[in-house]
Every structure is written in C-alpha cells, then in structure tokens.
Design an enzyme around this catalytic site. Structure first.
Site, PDB file in Angstrom:
ATOM      1  N   GLY A   1       0.843  -1.275   0.104  1.00  0.00           N
ATOM      2  CA  GLY A   1      -0.092   0.251  -0.039  1.00  0.00           C
ATOM      3  C   GLY A   1       0.963   1.545  -0.047  1.00  0.00           C
ATOM      4  O   GLY A   1       0.287   2.178  -0.626  1.00  0.00           O
ATOM      5  N   HIS A   2       1.808   1.200   1.150  1.00  0.00           N
ATOM      6  CA  HIS A   2       2.854   2.129   0.726  1.00  0.00           C
ATOM      7  C   HIS A   2       3.565   2.424  -0.418  1.00  0.00           C
ATOM      8  O   HIS A   2       3.735   3.704  -0.986  1.00  0.00           O
ATOM      9  CB  HIS A   2       3.362   2.027   1.957  1.00  0.00           C
ATOM     10  CG  HIS A   2       3.307   2.160   3.595  1.00  0.00           C
ATOM     11  ND1 HIS A   2       2.860   1.368   4.533  1.00  0.00           N
ATOM     12  CD2 HIS A   2       2.977   3.036   3.890  1.00  0.00           C
ATOM     13  CE1 HIS A   2       2.306   1.357   5.007  1.00  0.00           C
ATOM     14  NE2 HIS A   2       2.320   2.999   5.607  1.00  0.00           N
TER      15      HIS A   2
ATOM     16  N   SER B   1      -0.724  -1.804   8.133  1.00  0.00           N
ATOM     17  CA  SER B   1       1.123  -2.678   8.806  1.00  0.00           C
ATOM     18  C   SER B   1      -0.115  -3.058   9.804  1.00  0.00           C
ATOM     19  O   SER B   1       0.465  -3.599  10.681  1.00  0.00           O
ATOM     20  CB  SER B   1       1.399  -1.183  10.015  1.00  0.00           C
ATOM     21  OG  SER B   1       1.783   0.293   8.613  1.00  0.00           O
ATOM     22  N   ARG B   2      -0.606  -2.502  10.372  1.00  0.00           N
ATOM     23  CA  ARG B   2      -1.697  -3.419  11.780  1.00  0.00           C
ATOM     24  C   ARG B   2      -2.193  -4.471  11.732  1.00  0.00           C
ATOM     25  O   ARG B   2      -2.201  -5.062  12.134  1.00  0.00           O
ATOM     26  CB  ARG B   2      -3.371  -2.343  11.894  1.00  0.00           C
ATOM     27  CG  ARG B   2      -2.685  -1.652  12.839  1.00  0.00           C
ATOM     28  CD  ARG B   2      -3.581  -0.913  13.832  1.00  0.00           C
ATOM     29  NE  ARG B   2      -2.669   0.107  14.272  1.00  0.00           N
ATOM     30  CZ  ARG B   2      -2.941   1.996  14.253  1.00  0.00           C
ATOM     31  NH1 ARG B   2      -2.948   2.022  13.273  1.00  0.00           N
ATOM     32  NH2 ARG B   2      -2.359   2.448  15.163  1.00  0.00           N
TER      33      ARG B   2
HETATM   34  P1  AMP Z   1       0.568   5.311   7.570  1.00  0.00           P
HETATM   35  O1  AMP Z   1       1.643   4.212   7.457  1.00  0.00           O
HETATM   36  O2  AMP Z   1      -0.494   4.117   8.558  1.00  0.00           O
HETATM   37  O3  AMP Z   1       0.600   6.361   8.163  1.00  0.00           O
HETATM   38  O4  AMP Z   1       0.397   5.369   6.391  1.00  0.00           O
HETATM   39  C1  AMP Z   1       1.289   5.818   5.805  1.00  0.00           C
HETATM   40  C2  AMP Z   1      -0.116   5.974   4.548  1.00  0.00           C
HETATM   41  O5  AMP Z   1       0.208   5.379   3.882  1.00  0.00           O
HETATM   42  C3  AMP Z   1      -0.611   6.928   4.861  1.00  0.00           C
HETATM   43  O6  AMP Z   1      -1.493   7.687   3.514  1.00  0.00           O
HETATM   44  C4  AMP Z   1      -2.096   5.876   4.143  1.00  0.00           C
HETATM   45  O7  AMP Z   1      -3.092   5.953   3.605  1.00  0.00           O
HETATM   46  C5  AMP Z   1      -1.709   5.057   2.902  1.00  0.00           C
HETATM   47  N1  AMP Z   1      -2.348   3.434   3.240  1.00  0.00           N
HETATM   48  C6  AMP Z   1      -1.942   2.995   4.179  1.00  0.00           C
HETATM   49  N2  AMP Z   1      -2.084   1.724   3.629  1.00  0.00           N
HETATM   50  C7  AMP Z   1      -2.811   2.147   2.421  1.00  0.00           C
HETATM   51  C8  AMP Z   1      -3.553   0.805   1.379  1.00  0.00           C
HETATM   52  N3  AMP Z   1      -3.774  -0.357   1.744  1.00  0.00           N
HETATM   53  N4  AMP Z   1      -3.422   1.318   0.367  1.00  0.00           N
HETATM   54  C9  AMP Z   1      -3.375   2.836   0.091  1.00  0.00           C
HETATM   55  N5  AMP Z   1      -2.273   3.288   0.791  1.00  0.00           N
HETATM   56  C10 AMP Z   1      -2.199   3.134   1.796  1.00  0.00           C
END
Ligand code: AMP
Length: 298
Positions: A37-38, A193-194
């Site tokens: 995703g990231h 990540s969770r």
């Molecule tokens: P986080 O590390 O959870 O704060 O996420 C960092 C960025 O990655 C945020 O903009 C999230 O929306 C994006 N993100 C996390 N998971 C996904 C996913 N499955 N698909 C698209 N973007 C994601």
C-alpha cells in the site's frame, strides 16, 4: 539513498540535491512497517518528482494514552531497503526528540494544528480524541521542513485525507495533495501495517470488513440508495466474520464528509468502516484487539 534523522541534516541534503537535480520535491509521510500500500504511494512519488522523500515516523502526538504507540511495528531497516529499491532519494526517520522540543516531553503539550470539531469529532476522530490534531501537526511540520511540492496520501485513511486537504486549503500550504487508491490483498483485505498483529483466525474475521464494503457496493450498483439499508447489510456481514466488534459503519458525502440518508444520483458517497478484531496471543493466552479501517466509494 540517505537515511537522515535530524531536521537540519534533512534541510541540507535537500539543498544539495536541489542544486544537482532541480525540480519538484515529493513527500510520502508514513509511520513505517511499509507494505505494498505504502509502496504504491512511494512509486508514484518517485515517478512524479525529481527529489523523492519518504518519512518514517511513529508520531506520538496522534496516539491516545491507551493506544498501540509502544507496540506499533518498527522495521526501519526493511523500510529503508524497500525505499532504496524504489529509487527514493531520502528516508527521513527522526526520533520523537528530533521532531518535538523539550517542552513537549516535560509538559506533554505542543503547538497543534486543530481542524474544526465538526470534522474530527466523528468516524475515526470520535473514538480517537486528539488523533487528527496530532496528524495535522506532524504533517504540517513535515510540509514546512521539506518544502515539498507534492505529498502522497492513501484513500485507505479517507477521513485523514479529507482533513489534510482541508488543512492545506484553509492554512494556505503551498503543496499539492495527491490521493492514491487503496491497495488490497487478492482476497480483498486492505493492506495495513496493523495486519501484522493478526493471526490466521483473526485475519479471516478481518476479511469480513472488505466483504461488507463490497456487498454494499453491489447493492448500490443494483439501485439501492437508502444508506441505512446498505449499512445494515454491511453490519450483518461484519457480524458473520465472528470475533469482531464494529466501531462505526457510516455513509457520508465524499464532498462534505457529512452523513447522508439517501445517495442522490450523480453524487459520490463513501462507506467507511472501523472494526476491532479479537486476537488471542498464542504465548500468553491473553486476548487483545486490533483496530482496522477500510472504505469504498458507492
Ligand atoms: P501509515 O504508515 O499507516 O500512516 O500510512 C502512510 C500512508 O500510506 C497514508 O497516506 C495511508 O493512507 C497510506 N496507506 C496505508 N495503507 C494503504 C493501502 N492499503 N492502500 C493505499 N494507501 C495506504
């Protein structure tokens, strides 16, 4: 690729890079434990900018006292490798003390960016008071530190994206926010990540969240426009997953993020779900809950 911890070092490195590679700066703010995703955000950022920066920072000001700040997965070595493979120029991985000053650690308070109560006191913000103040504050700080031209955010965190777009407009940040679609596993589970907290049984239960969203979308496509009918169907699907506790299942207008009763023709609506999955720790036998979110445009 450079891994940098200190704000001043980051600013200097950006200056150096700008002199050799003039052009736009792209930023992907993350909390690390990077997954595909990231990676979709990171690749887009790499393609669209001369200088591509990924920040990896588990931001203490966006976690509540009983949330998973301490437990949140931290995998900087792997994250940096993924970023290097993707051709990123800089991974900015500060510690909380690199980001917040002494006052914060002494008084547990800092200057915050606080979006209006109406937009934060619902959906994720309702169960996580102060969460979006912490998010906007760190994101605003990163915008100011990097002076990025473009920043990439996932639609997975739809309320966060909405609030950040609002913040950028209302505080006149000179940056373009680029929304990126949700990346899912082949069976539909939204990458998070969770998800690393889930064992096989919990993962199966968690799958009911995306199933609920897909079912609602199917009904919408067949002409159902009453949001309560769509929500009731989604809730039934989540309950079928077993071991699940729904925090919210709501349908809002994409433009305003306000709840709607009927989906009007040619108007975009978003169904958002947050649910907690019960997981049993195989070592201790203790139970804990993993909070997951997902959404779909209807
Ligand atoms: P986080 O590390 O959870 O704060 O996420 C960092 C960025 O990655 C945020 O903009 C999230 O929306 C994006 N993100 C996390 N998971 C996904 C996913 N499955 N698909 C698209 N973007 C994601």
């Amino acid at each position: 690729m450079k891994i940098i911890n200190k704000i001043e070092d980051l600013k200097n490195e950006i200056k150096n890079l700008k002199s050799t590679k003039p052009g736009t700066i792209g930023l992907v703010p993350t909390m690390g434990a990077l997954h595909k995703g990231h990676l979709s955000l990171i690749e887009k950022c790499r393609q669209e900018n001369k200088i591509a920066i990924v920040s990896v920072f588990v931001n203490p000001t966006q976690f509540g006292p009983n949330e998973d700040y301490d437990k949140y997965p931290r995998t900087l070595e792997d994250d940096a490798q993924l970023c290097e493979n993707a051709g990123i120029d800089i991974v900015f991985a500060p510690s909380p003390r690199d980001i917040y000053d002494e006052y914060y650690f002494k008084h547990k308070e800092t200057t915050l960016i606080c979006p209006p109560y109406e937009v934060v006191n619902k959906l994720c913000g309702k169960a996580r008071p102060g969460h979006f103040d912490g998010v906007c504050t760190i994101v605003g700080k990163l915008f100011n530190i990097t002076k990025a031209n473009k920043a990439y955010f996932g639609q997975k965190d739809a309320q966060q994206l909405f609030i950040i777009q609002k913040m950028v407009r209302e505080l006149n940040f000179d940056i373009e926010i680029v929304p990126c679609p949700i990346v899912r596993e082949t069976d539909g589970l939204a990458l998070s990540s969770r998800n690393t907290y889930l064992d096989e049984k919990a993962r199966k239960s968690a799958l009911s969240i995306s199933r609920a969203l897909f079912k609602a979308k199917e009904l919408r496509t067949k002409g159902v426009i009453e949001t309560q009918t769509l929500i009731d169907t989604a809730l039934a699907y989540i309950n079928m997953g077993g071991n699940m506790e729904t925090e919210y299942a709501e349908i809002v207008s994409v433009d305003t993020f306000e709840k709607i009763d009927i989906i009007e023709e040619n108007k975009k609506a978003l169904m958002l779900i947050a649910a907690k999955v019960n997981v049993e720790d195989s070592n201790s036998g203790n139970c804990y809950q993993v909070r997951l979110i997902d959404n779909i445009e209807l």
